[in-house]
Each structure stands twice: as structure tokens, then as C-alpha cells.
Design a protein around this motif. Structure first.
Motif, short mmCIF file in Angstrom:
data_model
loop_
_atom_site.label_atom_id
_atom_site.label_comp_id
_atom_site.label_asym_id
_atom_site.label_seq_id
_atom_site.Cartn_x
_atom_site.Cartn_y
_atom_site.Cartn_z
N GLN A 1 0.84 -1.20 0.00
CA GLN A 1 0.00 0.00 0.00
C GLN A 1 0.88 1.25 0.00
O GLN A 1 0.59 2.22 -0.71
CB GLN A 1 -0.94 -0.01 1.21
CG GLN A 1 -2.00 1.05 1.17
CD GLN A 1 -2.94 0.88 -0.03
OE1 GLN A 1 -3.24 -0.22 -0.47
NE2 GLN A 1 -3.40 1.99 -0.57
N GLU A 2 1.96 1.22 0.76
CA GLU A 2 2.88 2.36 0.81
C GLU A 2 3.51 2.62 -0.56
O GLU A 2 3.59 3.77 -1.01
CB GLU A 2 3.98 2.11 1.85
CG GLU A 2 4.98 3.24 1.97
CD GLU A 2 6.07 2.96 2.99
OE1 GLU A 2 6.57 3.94 3.56
OE2 GLU A 2 6.42 1.79 3.21
N GLN A 3 3.92 1.57 -1.26
CA GLN A 3 4.50 1.73 -2.59
C GLN A 3 3.47 2.27 -3.58
O GLN A 3 3.81 3.10 -4.44
CB GLN A 3 5.06 0.40 -3.09
CG GLN A 3 6.31 -0.05 -2.36
CD GLN A 3 6.72 -1.46 -2.74
OE1 GLN A 3 5.89 -2.38 -2.76
NE2 GLN A 3 8.00 -1.64 -3.04
N ALA B 1 14.07 6.37 -8.10
CA ALA B 1 13.46 7.49 -7.37
C ALA B 1 14.31 8.75 -7.51
O ALA B 1 13.79 9.85 -7.74
CB ALA B 1 13.28 7.13 -5.90
N ILE B 2 15.63 8.61 -7.41
CA ILE B 2 16.53 9.75 -7.56
C ILE B 2 16.42 10.32 -8.97
O ILE B 2 16.37 11.54 -9.16
CB ILE B 2 17.98 9.36 -7.23
CG1 ILE B 2 18.14 9.12 -5.72
CG2 ILE B 2 18.96 10.43 -7.70
CD1 ILE B 2 19.46 8.50 -5.33
N GLU C 1 8.72 8.74 1.54
CA GLU C 1 9.50 8.84 2.77
C GLU C 1 10.38 7.60 2.97
O GLU C 1 11.51 7.70 3.43
CB GLU C 1 8.58 9.02 3.98
CG GLU C 1 7.89 10.36 4.05
CD GLU C 1 8.84 11.52 4.26
OE1 GLU C 1 9.90 11.33 4.90
OE2 GLU C 1 8.53 12.62 3.78
N ALA C 2 9.88 6.43 2.58
CA ALA C 2 10.65 5.19 2.76
C ALA C 2 11.91 5.18 1.90
O ALA C 2 12.99 4.82 2.37
CB ALA C 2 9.77 3.98 2.44
N LEU C 3 11.77 5.58 0.65
CA LEU C 3 12.96 5.62 -0.22
C LEU C 3 13.91 6.71 0.23
O LEU C 3 15.13 6.54 0.17
CB LEU C 3 12.55 5.81 -1.68
CG LEU C 3 11.93 4.57 -2.33
CD1 LEU C 3 11.34 4.91 -3.69
CD2 LEU C 3 12.94 3.45 -2.45
#
Length: 152
Positions: A8-10, A62-63, A78-80
Motif C-alpha cells: 500500500q505504501e509503494q 526514485a533519484i 519517505e521510505a525511499l
């Protein structure tokens, strides 16, 4: 073996990234096709898979998105961002330029472990992608703000 479904977070990260793209695409004159090209993907479907939560994002992806869209990874994940911060904590001190070094001395020496000749042999698209990744990594330290300079 089928791909593991995203958490769900992803899925929420993907939705936030897509929202950032949609909010900035006009100002950046971007389409998913152009973004895919800029990031080195063969076609738009890779970008669409990230935006639609069909493919998990890693730190490098992500970067690259954050660099091209002019945002921070923490704006959509936030996780990444936490993983990037953890990596930064464990970076090597070897070859690091002190924060107080004058800008002119930073340009005199090649600061990377790969030779300048190998870098120069890269295609222009890959040089641009690498530049975006390095800029995003450096921006993560907030050095420009700490030194009182505007970001390049």
C-alpha cells in the motif's frame, strides 16, 4: 513466478509521484514519452508502470525521477528517502571534498573514481542522467543552503 504485488505504501508513493509529474509536466514541457527518453528508458510504458504502481521503485529510479521533476524523493516517498539517507550516512570519506573547499578547487580535480576518459566516452543522454543523479545526491546533503549559496 509472478511479480510480488506492491505494498500500500509503494502504491501511495507511485500515486504521489504521478501527481508531481502531472502538476509539473506543463512547466517542464514533459510528456511520459519525453520523461522516459530523458531517464534512459526505451519507451513510455516503463514510466507508466512506475506511475501506476505496476513496478516497484528503487533508490536509483526514485533519484532519477526526483532530479528530472525538480523535487525531492521525500516529496513522494519517505521510505525511499530514508534508504537514501541511510546510504549517505555510510558513504566513504575517501575523496570527499570538504564543505569549506572553494568552488574553484572543486573544478580543478576529477573527484570520481572512474576516469574522466570513461566518463567522456558516455553518450550525452547517459551523461545527463548521471548528472541528475549526482545533483540529487548532493542536494540531499543541503550543502548549498548550509554554505549560503543558491543551488546551481
Amino acid at each position: 513466478m509472478p511479480a510480488k504485488p506492491l505494498t500500500q505504501e509503494q502504491l501511495q508513493d507511485a500515486a504521489r509521484l504521478k501527481a508531481i509529474f502531472n502538476a509539473r509536466k506543463s512547466e517542464l514541457d514533459l510528456t511520459q514519452e519525453k520523461l522516459a527518453e530523458d531517464l534512459g528508458y526505451a519507451n513510455q510504458s516503463a514510466v507508466g508502470n512506475y506511475f501506476n504502481g505496476k513496478a516497484p521503485m528503487g533508490v536509483e529510479v526514485a533519484i532519477a525521477f526526483a532530479s528530472r521533476l525538480g523535487c525531492r524523493v521525500s516529496d513522494f516517498s519517505e521510505a525511499l528517502q530514508a534508504r537514501i539517507d541511510n546510504i549517505a550516512v555510510h558513504r566513504s570519506e575517501v575523496g570527499r571534498m570538504p564543505v569549506s573547499a572553494p568552488v574553484s578547487s572543486q573544478r580543478e580535480e576529477w573527484p570520481f573514481s572512474v576516469s574522466r576518459q570513461l566518463y567522456d566516452a558516455l553518450p550525452a543522454k547517459e551523461k545527463k542522467r548521471l548528472d541528475m543523479m549526482v545533483r540529487s545526491f548532493i542536494d540531499g546533503f543541503g550543502l548549498e543552503k548550509k554554505r549560503g549559496h543558491a543551488a546551481a
